[in-house]
Scaffold this motif. Structure first.
Motif, short mmCIF file in Angstrom:
data_model
loop_
_atom_site.label_atom_id
_atom_site.label_comp_id
_atom_site.label_asym_id
_atom_site.label_seq_id
_atom_site.Cartn_x
_atom_site.Cartn_y
_atom_site.Cartn_z
N GLY A 1 0.78 -1.24 0.00
CA GLY A 1 0.00 0.00 0.00
C GLY A 1 0.80 1.28 0.00
N GLN A 2 2.12 1.18 0.04
CA GLN A 2 2.94 2.39 0.08
C GLN A 2 2.94 3.06 -1.30
OE1 GLN A 2 6.87 1.86 1.71
NE2 GLN A 2 7.61 3.79 0.85
N ARG A 3 2.79 4.40 -1.31
CA ARG A 3 2.79 5.16 -2.57
C ARG A 3 3.79 6.32 -2.54
NH1 ARG A 3 0.68 1.19 -3.48
NH2 ARG A 3 -1.30 0.75 -4.54
N HIS A 4 4.36 6.59 -1.39
CA HIS A 4 5.33 7.69 -1.26
C HIS A 4 6.69 7.10 -0.91
CE1 HIS A 4 1.91 10.42 -1.32
NE2 HIS A 4 1.35 9.71 -0.34
N PHE A 5 7.72 7.44 -1.72
CA PHE A 5 9.04 6.84 -1.55
C PHE A 5 10.09 7.93 -1.52
CE2 PHE A 5 6.36 3.64 -3.37
CZ PHE A 5 6.81 2.42 -2.86
N LYS A 6 10.93 7.88 -0.50
CA LYS A 6 12.03 8.83 -0.40
C LYS A 6 13.16 8.40 -1.32
CE LYS A 6 15.27 10.95 2.87
NZ LYS A 6 15.76 10.99 4.27
N SER B 1 19.10 0.55 0.22
CA SER B 1 19.33 0.12 1.61
C SER B 1 18.04 -0.03 2.39
CB SER B 1 20.27 1.10 2.32
OG SER B 1 19.70 2.41 2.33
N ASN B 2 17.04 0.79 2.07
CA ASN B 2 15.75 0.74 2.78
C ASN B 2 14.66 0.39 1.77
OD1 ASN B 2 13.34 1.20 4.14
ND2 ASN B 2 14.10 3.05 5.20
N PRO B 3 13.99 -0.75 1.92
CA PRO B 3 12.97 -1.18 0.94
C PRO B 3 11.79 -0.22 0.85
CG PRO B 3 12.87 -2.56 2.90
CD PRO B 3 14.10 -1.73 3.03
N LYS B 4 11.66 0.73 1.77
CA LYS B 4 10.58 1.71 1.71
C LYS B 4 10.99 2.96 0.94
CE LYS B 4 8.39 0.23 6.04
NZ LYS B 4 7.18 -0.31 5.37
N ASN B 5 12.24 2.99 0.47
CA ASN B 5 12.74 4.11 -0.32
C ASN B 5 12.80 3.72 -1.80
OD1 ASN B 5 13.01 5.54 2.05
ND2 ASN B 5 15.23 5.22 2.22
N CYS B 6 13.35 4.62 -2.62
CA CYS B 6 13.52 4.33 -4.05
C CYS B 6 14.83 4.92 -4.53
CB CYS B 6 12.35 4.90 -4.85
SG CYS B 6 12.32 6.72 -4.93
N ILE B 7 15.22 4.51 -5.71
CA ILE B 7 16.39 5.08 -6.38
C ILE B 7 15.97 5.51 -7.77
CG2 ILE B 7 18.67 4.59 -7.37
CD1 ILE B 7 19.19 2.68 -5.07
N VAL C 1 9.02 10.76 -3.95
CA VAL C 1 8.33 10.39 -5.18
C VAL C 1 6.97 9.78 -4.82
CG1 VAL C 1 8.37 8.94 -7.23
CG2 VAL C 1 10.49 9.98 -6.39
N THR C 2 5.92 10.34 -5.40
CA THR C 2 4.59 9.78 -5.24
C THR C 2 4.21 9.02 -6.51
OG1 THR C 2 3.92 11.61 -3.79
CG2 THR C 2 2.16 10.32 -4.82
N LEU C 3 3.79 7.77 -6.34
CA LEU C 3 3.42 6.94 -7.48
C LEU C 3 1.93 7.11 -7.77
CD1 LEU C 3 5.39 3.65 -6.66
CD2 LEU C 3 6.16 5.73 -7.83
N ASN C 4 1.61 7.49 -9.00
CA ASN C 4 0.22 7.76 -9.38
C ASN C 4 -0.34 6.61 -10.21
OD1 ASN C 4 0.49 10.38 -8.19
ND2 ASN C 4 1.52 11.06 -10.08
N LEU C 5 -0.35 5.42 -9.61
CA LEU C 5 -0.92 4.24 -10.29
C LEU C 5 -1.34 3.23 -9.23
CD1 LEU C 5 2.00 2.13 -11.85
CD2 LEU C 5 2.28 3.81 -10.05
N ASP C 6 -2.17 2.29 -9.64
CA ASP C 6 -2.76 1.35 -8.70
C ASP C 6 -2.21 -0.06 -8.83
OD1 ASP C 6 -4.52 3.31 -7.63
OD2 ASP C 6 -5.85 3.02 -9.37
N ASP C 7 -1.44 -0.32 -9.89
CA ASP C 7 -0.98 -1.69 -10.09
C ASP C 7 0.37 -1.67 -10.80
OD1 ASP C 7 -1.43 -4.64 -10.16
OD2 ASP C 7 -1.35 -4.29 -12.33
N VAL C 8 1.27 -2.53 -10.37
CA VAL C 8 2.54 -2.72 -11.05
C VAL C 8 2.85 -4.21 -11.14
CG1 VAL C 8 3.53 -0.50 -10.35
CG2 VAL C 8 3.85 -2.50 -8.90
N LYS C 9 3.74 -4.56 -12.05
CA LYS C 9 4.15 -5.96 -12.21
C LYS C 9 5.66 -6.09 -12.03
CE LYS C 9 0.44 -7.06 -15.49
NZ LYS C 9 0.11 -7.54 -16.87
N TYR C 10 6.06 -7.27 -11.54
CA TYR C 10 7.48 -7.53 -11.36
C TYR C 10 8.25 -7.26 -12.66
CZ TYR C 10 7.30 -9.75 -6.73
OH TYR C 10 7.17 -9.98 -5.39
#
Length: 395
Positions: free
Chosen positions: A64-69, A84-90, A118-127
């Motif tokens: 459910g996370q949509r905001h990533f540092k 390093s932190n799975p709740k962040n992004c690169i 970064v805010t993700l503006n979508l509801d579904d992603v795939k591997y």
């Protein structure tokens, strides 16, 4: 006289192994590849980012996370970063290696970036979305190019990709095209009323360029002693001699006699074909001689019909086979193979040949009005619309 079929058979039994040379890959366009090319690594060699955006771990998104540092930026050509932190992004650029601990890239167009968040503006992603997986195109050791391939821009790219800076290709035969006759003057000269400009040799030069071959040209006056001297020098210098003219029965058609005096073995002289009947072919050791009739259309069609296949077989390339559908009924009563000039029309993938009316084998200008020759067998006289015949195209 022998048939056109027999003439070609003899010529193809007299091909030469021209040999192999190694040249810089960037100079190999149009040449015949003489080695198999394999992948020296996986392609792509790493999990490759295929869209500018942000790389994340999909587990965080699925929770459910949509905001990533933003932790950092993975640029193309830079060593691989690690999330390093799975709740962040690169942030990851196209062509970059995928950062460790990430498994999906979201393109910038589907995000909002503010204050390094970064805010993700979508509801579904795939591997592995927007990721070109390592080895997906091919794995190390995969054969990419086959020997005897004609190298084009596409092959140049492959050679560069696998680091093939030097490549083995078929050597090109050294060729001299020789014209004879006192009636011929240079292209930049104004001919007298009884003279014409040299044209056949340059037609042959252009026909050879289609095969990526270069040729020198030489003109010799109708003097038997001079002819013998110059042709002897050419035999010592070149692999292939191509003559235009002086092979018929005229008083000054010295070529067959001169070649015989110089020890060239005649394999045939005169072929049951129209145009090009006086065609002469011979060999001296590893030297190959094509002596074409002097009329422009005869020279032109004979080069396509006989020299092209000789060259293809000599360098190990499969001889192309072309056909076309005769577009109208035709009658030809002479017992000779008839090379008919035609224009070509493509209708829904089918090639139709439309006969072109000309003024015989001396009608040079008529060649520019046609696209090809269709080959009509000499043991028939009536050729019906809709039949399929062999084709020699030059456009």
């Amino acid at each position: 006289m022998i048939t056109s079929t027999k003439a070609l058979e003899i010529i193809l039994n007299q091909t030469e192994d021209i040999g192999v040379e190694t040249i810089p890959f960037i100079e190999s366009t149009g040449r015949i590849l003489k080695e198999n090319i394999v992948a020296d690594r996986d392609f792509p060699p790493f999990d490759r980012v295929s869209m500018d955006g942000v790389a994340i771990n999909i587990d965080a998104f699925n929770q459910g996370q949509r905001h990533f540092k933003v932790e950092g930026i993975q640029a193309a050509g830079n060593p691989q970063l690690t999330l390093s932190n799975p709740k962040n992004c690169i942030e990851a650029m196209t062509g970059a290696v995928l950062p460790k601990n990430t498994n999906v890239v979201i393109q910038y167009e589907l995000t909002t970036v503010q204050n390094d968040v970064v805010t993700l503006n979508l509801d579904d992603v795939k591997y592995y979305k927007n990721i070109h997986k390592k080895g997906l195109d091919c794995t190390k050791g995969t054969q990419l190019l086959l020997q005897n391939t004609t190298i084009s821009a596409a092959e140049i790219g492959v050679l560069a990709t696998v680091g093939k800076a030097q490549v083995k290709v078929a050597k090109q035969p050294k060729i001299c095209i020789i014209s004879t006759g006192d009636e011929l003057v240079e292209v930049n000269q104004k001919p007298l009323p009884h003279q014409i400009r040299r044209s056949n040799v340059f037609t042959l030069v252009a026909l050879l360029k289609r095969l990526n071959l270069k040729a020198d040209t030489l003109h010799i006056k109708d003097d038997k002693t001079l002819l013998k001297q110059k042709v002897a020098q050419a035999l010592n210098t070149y692999d292939v001699l191509m003559f235009s003219g002086a092979v018929s029965k005229g008083k000054f058609d010295y070529i067959p006699e001169v070649l015989n005096d110089l020890g060239v073995k005649k394999h045939f002289h005169r072929v049951k074909q129209k145009p090009g009947k006086p065609f002469w072919f011979g060999k001296k050791e590893h030297k190959t001689i094509f002596a074409f009739p002097g009329n422009p259309v005869s020279t032109f069609v004979s080069c396509l019909k006989y020299f092209y296949p000789w060259y293809y077989k000599s360098v190990g390339v499969e001889i192309p086979v072309e056909t076309a559908i005769l577009a109208s009924d035709l009658e030809f009563k002479s017992p000779l193979t008839y090379f008919l000039q035609v224009t070509l029309e493509n209708k829904n993938g089918a090639v139709f040949a439309h006969p072109v009316t000309g003024n015989g084998s001396g009608d040079l200008a008529n060649l520019a009005l046609a696209d090809a020759f269709i080959e009509l067998p000499g043991d028939e006289t009536l050729f019906k619309k809709g039949r399929v015949f062999s084709l020699l195209s030059y456009r």
